[in-house]
Design a protein around this motif. Structure first.
Motif, PDB file in Angstrom:
ATOM      1  N   PHE A  47       0.818  -1.208   0.000  1.00 46.35           N
ATOM      2  CA  PHE A  47       0.000   0.000   0.000  1.00 46.35           C
ATOM      3  C   PHE A  47       0.855   1.262   0.000  1.00 46.35           C
ATOM      4  CE2 PHE A  47      -2.032   3.412   2.481  1.00 46.35           C
ATOM      5  CZ  PHE A  47      -3.022   3.757   1.570  1.00 46.35           C
ATOM      6  N   LEU A  48       1.658   1.432   1.041  1.00 53.35           N
ATOM      7  CA  LEU A  48       2.395   2.672   1.239  1.00 53.35           C
ATOM      8  C   LEU A  48       3.424   2.937   0.140  1.00 53.35           C
ATOM      9  CD1 LEU A  48       2.539   5.001   3.240  1.00 53.35           C
ATOM     10  CD2 LEU A  48       4.334   3.767   4.443  1.00 53.35           C
ATOM     11  N   VAL A  49       4.234   1.963  -0.175  1.00 52.43           N
ATOM     12  CA  VAL A  49       5.282   2.142  -1.182  1.00 52.43           C
ATOM     13  C   VAL A  49       4.695   2.493  -2.554  1.00 52.43           C
ATOM     14  CG1 VAL A  49       7.057   0.876  -2.484  1.00 52.43           C
ATOM     15  CG2 VAL A  49       7.092   0.864   0.028  1.00 52.43           C
ATOM     16  N   PRO A  50       3.679   1.762  -3.040  1.00 52.43           N
ATOM     17  CA  PRO A  50       3.098   2.164  -4.333  1.00 52.43           C
ATOM     18  C   PRO A  50       2.390   3.521  -4.273  1.00 52.43           C
ATOM     19  CG  PRO A  50       2.457  -0.086  -3.763  1.00 52.43           C
ATOM     20  CD  PRO A  50       3.137   0.489  -2.575  1.00 52.43           C
ATOM     21  N   TRP A  51       1.697   3.797  -3.182  1.00 51.49           N
ATOM     22  CA  TRP A  51       0.958   5.058  -3.065  1.00 51.49           C
ATOM     23  C   TRP A  51       1.908   6.254  -3.083  1.00 51.49           C
ATOM     24  CZ3 TRP A  51       0.281   8.312   1.491  1.00 51.49           C
ATOM     25  CH2 TRP A  51      -0.672   9.330   1.295  1.00 51.49           C
ATOM     26  N   LEU A  52       3.044   6.134  -2.390  1.00 50.04           N
ATOM     27  CA  LEU A  52       4.021   7.223  -2.346  1.00 50.04           C
ATOM     28  C   LEU A  52       4.916   7.252  -3.589  1.00 50.04           C
ATOM     29  CD1 LEU A  52       5.200   6.924   1.360  1.00 50.04           C
ATOM     30  CD2 LEU A  52       3.822   8.767   0.385  1.00 50.04           C
ATOM     31  N   ARG A  53       4.851   6.214  -4.402  1.00 47.95           N
ATOM     32  CA  ARG A  53       5.736   6.078  -5.559  1.00 47.95           C
ATOM     33  C   ARG A  53       7.207   6.144  -5.124  1.00 47.95           C
ATOM     34  NH1 ARG A  53       2.505  10.019  -6.812  1.00 47.95           N
ATOM     35  NH2 ARG A  53       4.096  11.468  -7.528  1.00 47.95           N
ATOM     36  N   VAL A  54       7.514   5.339  -4.131  1.00 47.21           N
ATOM     37  CA  VAL A  54       8.869   5.284  -3.576  1.00 47.21           C
ATOM     38  C   VAL A  54       9.822   4.738  -4.636  1.00 47.21           C
ATOM     39  CG1 VAL A  54      10.269   4.043  -1.866  1.00 47.21           C
ATOM     40  CG2 VAL A  54       8.104   5.075  -1.184  1.00 47.21           C
ATOM     41  N   ASP A  55      11.019   5.340  -4.704  1.00 46.68           N
ATOM     42  CA  ASP A  55      12.028   4.945  -5.688  1.00 46.68           C
ATOM     43  C   ASP A  55      12.964   3.857  -5.192  1.00 46.68           C
ATOM     44  OD1 ASP A  55      11.357   6.992  -7.714  1.00 46.68           O
ATOM     45  OD2 ASP A  55      11.977   8.366  -6.116  1.00 46.68           O
ATOM     46  N   MET A  56      13.103   3.726  -3.868  1.00 49.80           N
ATOM     47  CA  MET A  56      14.013   2.721  -3.311  1.00 49.80           C
ATOM     48  C   MET A  56      13.602   2.419  -1.880  1.00 49.80           C
ATOM     49  SD  MET A  56      17.487   4.838  -2.534  1.00 49.80           S
ATOM     50  CE  MET A  56      17.403   6.472  -1.837  1.00 49.80           C
ATOM     51  N   LEU A  57      14.090   1.293  -1.396  1.00 49.07           N
ATOM     52  CA  LEU A  57      13.912   0.928   0.003  1.00 49.07           C
ATOM     53  C   LEU A  57      15.280   0.957   0.662  1.00 49.07           C
ATOM     54  CD1 LEU A  57      11.455  -2.051  -0.437  1.00 49.07           C
ATOM     55  CD2 LEU A  57      10.920   0.229   0.419  1.00 49.07           C
ATOM     56  N   GLU A  58      15.283   1.364   1.905  1.00 51.45           N
ATOM     57  CA  GLU A  58      16.532   1.435   2.660  1.00 51.45           C
ATOM     58  C   GLU A  58      16.376   0.535   3.871  1.00 51.45           C
ATOM     59  OE1 GLU A  58      19.233   4.770   4.898  1.00 51.45           O
ATOM     60  OE2 GLU A  58      17.067   4.877   5.021  1.00 51.45           O
ATOM     61  N   SER A  59      17.409  -0.232   4.170  1.00 57.43           N
ATOM     62  CA  SER A  59      17.317  -1.146   5.296  1.00 57.43           C
ATOM     63  C   SER A  59      18.691  -1.374   5.912  1.00 57.43           C
ATOM     64  CB  SER A  59      16.732  -2.483   4.836  1.00 57.43           C
ATOM     65  OG  SER A  59      16.309  -3.244   5.925  1.00 57.43           O
ATOM     66  N   VAL A 108      17.372  -1.650  -3.439  1.00 55.22           N
ATOM     67  CA  VAL A 108      17.568  -1.658  -1.990  1.00 55.22           C
ATOM     68  C   VAL A 108      18.886  -0.962  -1.676  1.00 55.22           C
ATOM     69  CG1 VAL A 108      17.842  -3.106   0.063  1.00 55.22           C
ATOM     70  CG2 VAL A 108      16.256  -3.804  -1.756  1.00 55.22           C
ATOM     71  N   LEU A 109      18.822  -0.031  -0.739  1.00 57.12           N
ATOM     72  CA  LEU A 109      20.002   0.659  -0.225  1.00 57.12           C
ATOM     73  C   LEU A 109      20.265   0.099   1.166  1.00 57.12           C
ATOM     74  CD1 LEU A 109      22.131   2.933  -0.290  1.00 57.12           C
ATOM     75  CD2 LEU A 109      20.356   4.474   0.562  1.00 57.12           C
ATOM     76  N   VAL A 110      21.446  -0.457   1.366  1.00 53.32           N
ATOM     77  CA  VAL A 110      21.777  -1.150   2.616  1.00 53.32           C
ATOM     78  C   VAL A 110      22.798  -0.335   3.397  1.00 53.32           C
ATOM     79  CG1 VAL A 110      22.573  -3.329   3.595  1.00 53.32           C
ATOM     80  CG2 VAL A 110      21.468  -3.322   1.358  1.00 53.32           C
ATOM     81  N   PHE A 130      28.761  -9.098  -1.462  1.00 56.73           N
ATOM     82  CA  PHE A 130      27.489  -9.828  -1.444  1.00 56.73           C
ATOM     83  C   PHE A 130      26.340  -8.925  -1.866  1.00 56.73           C
ATOM     84  CE2 PHE A 130      23.537 -10.669   0.848  1.00 56.73           C
ATOM     85  CZ  PHE A 130      23.246 -11.959   0.431  1.00 56.73           C
ATOM     86  N   PHE A 131      26.234  -7.758  -1.237  1.00 57.28           N
ATOM     87  CA  PHE A 131      25.117  -6.872  -1.544  1.00 57.28           C
ATOM     88  C   PHE A 131      25.191  -6.342  -2.972  1.00 57.28           C
ATOM     89  CE2 PHE A 131      24.959  -6.415   3.186  1.00 57.28           C
ATOM     90  CZ  PHE A 131      23.738  -7.049   3.341  1.00 57.28           C
ATOM     91  N   LYS A 132      26.382  -5.973  -3.420  1.00 67.25           N
ATOM     92  CA  LYS A 132      26.526  -5.476  -4.787  1.00 67.25           C
ATOM     93  C   LYS A 132      26.205  -6.571  -5.803  1.00 67.25           C
ATOM     94  CE  LYS A 132      29.562  -1.605  -3.910  1.00 67.25           C
ATOM     95  NZ  LYS A 132      30.830  -0.950  -4.206  1.00 67.25           N
ATOM     96  N   HIS A 133      26.584  -7.810  -5.505  1.00 69.07           N
ATOM     97  CA  HIS A 133      26.266  -8.938  -6.374  1.00 69.07           C
ATOM     98  C   HIS A 133      24.751  -9.101  -6.527  1.00 69.07           C
ATOM     99  CE1 HIS A 133      26.448 -12.897  -8.230  1.00 69.07           C
ATOM    100  NE2 HIS A 133      25.579 -13.315  -7.321  1.00 69.07           N
ATOM    101  N   HIS A 134      24.019  -8.765  -5.486  1.00 71.70           N
ATOM    102  CA  HIS A 134      22.558  -8.882  -5.515  1.00 71.70           C
ATOM    103  C   HIS A 134      21.871  -7.580  -5.942  1.00 71.70           C
ATOM    104  CE1 HIS A 134      23.489 -12.550  -3.318  1.00 71.70           C
ATOM    105  NE2 HIS A 134      22.348 -12.978  -3.812  1.00 71.70           N
ATOM    106  N   GLY A 135      22.646  -6.643  -6.477  1.00 69.87           N
ATOM    107  CA  GLY A 135      22.067  -5.434  -7.052  1.00 69.87           C
ATOM    108  C   GLY A 135      21.727  -4.343  -6.055  1.00 69.87           C
ATOM    109  N   CYS A 136      22.244  -4.435  -4.850  1.00 66.86           N
ATOM    110  CA  CYS A 136      21.967  -3.417  -3.828  1.00 66.86           C
ATOM    111  C   CYS A 136      23.026  -2.323  -3.862  1.00 66.86           C
ATOM    112  CB  CYS A 136      21.982  -4.042  -2.433  1.00 66.86           C
ATOM    113  SG  CYS A 136      20.722  -5.283  -2.163  1.00 66.86           S
ATOM    114  N   ALA A 137      22.600  -1.131  -3.513  1.00 64.86           N
ATOM    115  CA  ALA A 137      23.554  -0.051  -3.252  1.00 64.86           C
ATOM    116  C   ALA A 137      23.909  -0.135  -1.773  1.00 64.86           C
ATOM    117  CB  ALA A 137      22.920   1.299  -3.572  1.00 64.86           C
ATOM    118  N   VAL A 138      25.093   0.319  -1.418  1.00 66.81           N
ATOM    119  CA  VAL A 138      25.503   0.258  -0.012  1.00 66.81           C
ATOM    120  C   VAL A 138      25.947   1.631   0.478  1.00 66.81           C
ATOM    121  CG1 VAL A 138      26.183  -2.169  -0.087  1.00 66.81           C
ATOM    122  CG2 VAL A 138      27.894  -0.436  -0.545  1.00 66.81           C
ATOM    123  N   MET A 139      25.646   1.890   1.736  1.00 67.39           N
ATOM    124  CA  MET A 139      26.202   3.048   2.434  1.00 67.39           C
ATOM    125  C   MET A 139      27.308   2.514   3.320  1.00 67.39           C
ATOM    126  SD  MET A 139      23.396   5.788   3.705  1.00 67.39           S
ATOM    127  CE  MET A 139      22.020   4.732   4.095  1.00 67.39           C
TER     128      MET A 139
END
Length: 177
Positions: free
Chosen positions: A118-130, A148-150, A161-170
């Motif tokens: 609900f929330l992510v589509p409604w806000l049209r979020v571009d990425m998730l951060e976790s 996903v931004l990790v 590992f994260f880059k291999h799975h297509g995640c951006a990292v901080m």
């Protein structure tokens, strides 16, 4: 600055650093009640630096993301995931009984469901951060196509590992790739 002392840069100094080094500037808004104030500050910042458009706003707070999306539709927004938030609050408050933890677990799963469907589509979020400890291969697969931004990933093997799975990292380490 004095030897051994490093001051905190101003926002303008930070934006100039981002421009000079061609990096994105992630603005993490920690308080939901400041959504309008933050949006005004972002507008002012964008007016002072019209050549720089590499801003991203991330937050736990949907009202912040809603306001930014409404007033700055071209700015990237990211929703910060709170994994097992209700369970953690209950534990910190001393509620450790099985029925309370089961209820909190159920509330956390409901929160995840409402967030992603609900929330992510409604806000049209571009990425998730976790947080890195909350991200697994199944999580990355479940939230696709959203990037996903990790955070905070300093270990080179975890970065790989994260880059291999297509995640951006901080990271706290800019001296390594």
């Amino acid at each position: 600055p004095e030897a051994g002392h490093c001051g905190i840069p101003t926002l303008d100094e930070t934006v100039q650093f981002a421009i000079d080094h061609d990096v994105a500037l992630l603005l993490d808004v920690k308080g939901g009640r400041f959504a309008k104030q933050f949006s005004g500050a972002l507008k002012s910042l964008r007016e002072r630096y019209p050549e720089y458009r590499n801003f991203a706003v991330i937050s736990f707070y949907s009202d912040v993301l809603y306001t930014v999306r409404k007033e700055h539709p071209d700015v990237v927004i990211g929703f910060t995931r709170r994994h097992d938030h209700a369970q953690n609050i209950a534990l910190l408050a001393g509620y450790t009984s099985y029925p309370v933890q089961l209820l909190m677990f159920t509330l956390d799963r409901l929160y995840d469901f409402l967030t992603y469907y609900f929330l992510v589509p409604w806000l049209r979020v571009d990425m998730l951060e976790s947080r890195k400890d909350d991200v697994s291969e199944s999580y990355i697969r479940d939230v696709k196509p959203l990037p996903v931004l990790v955070w905070t990933v300093n270990d080179p093997i975890e970065k790989q590992f994260f880059k291999h799975h297509g995640c951006a990292v901080m990271t706290d380490r800019i001296d390594e790739n």
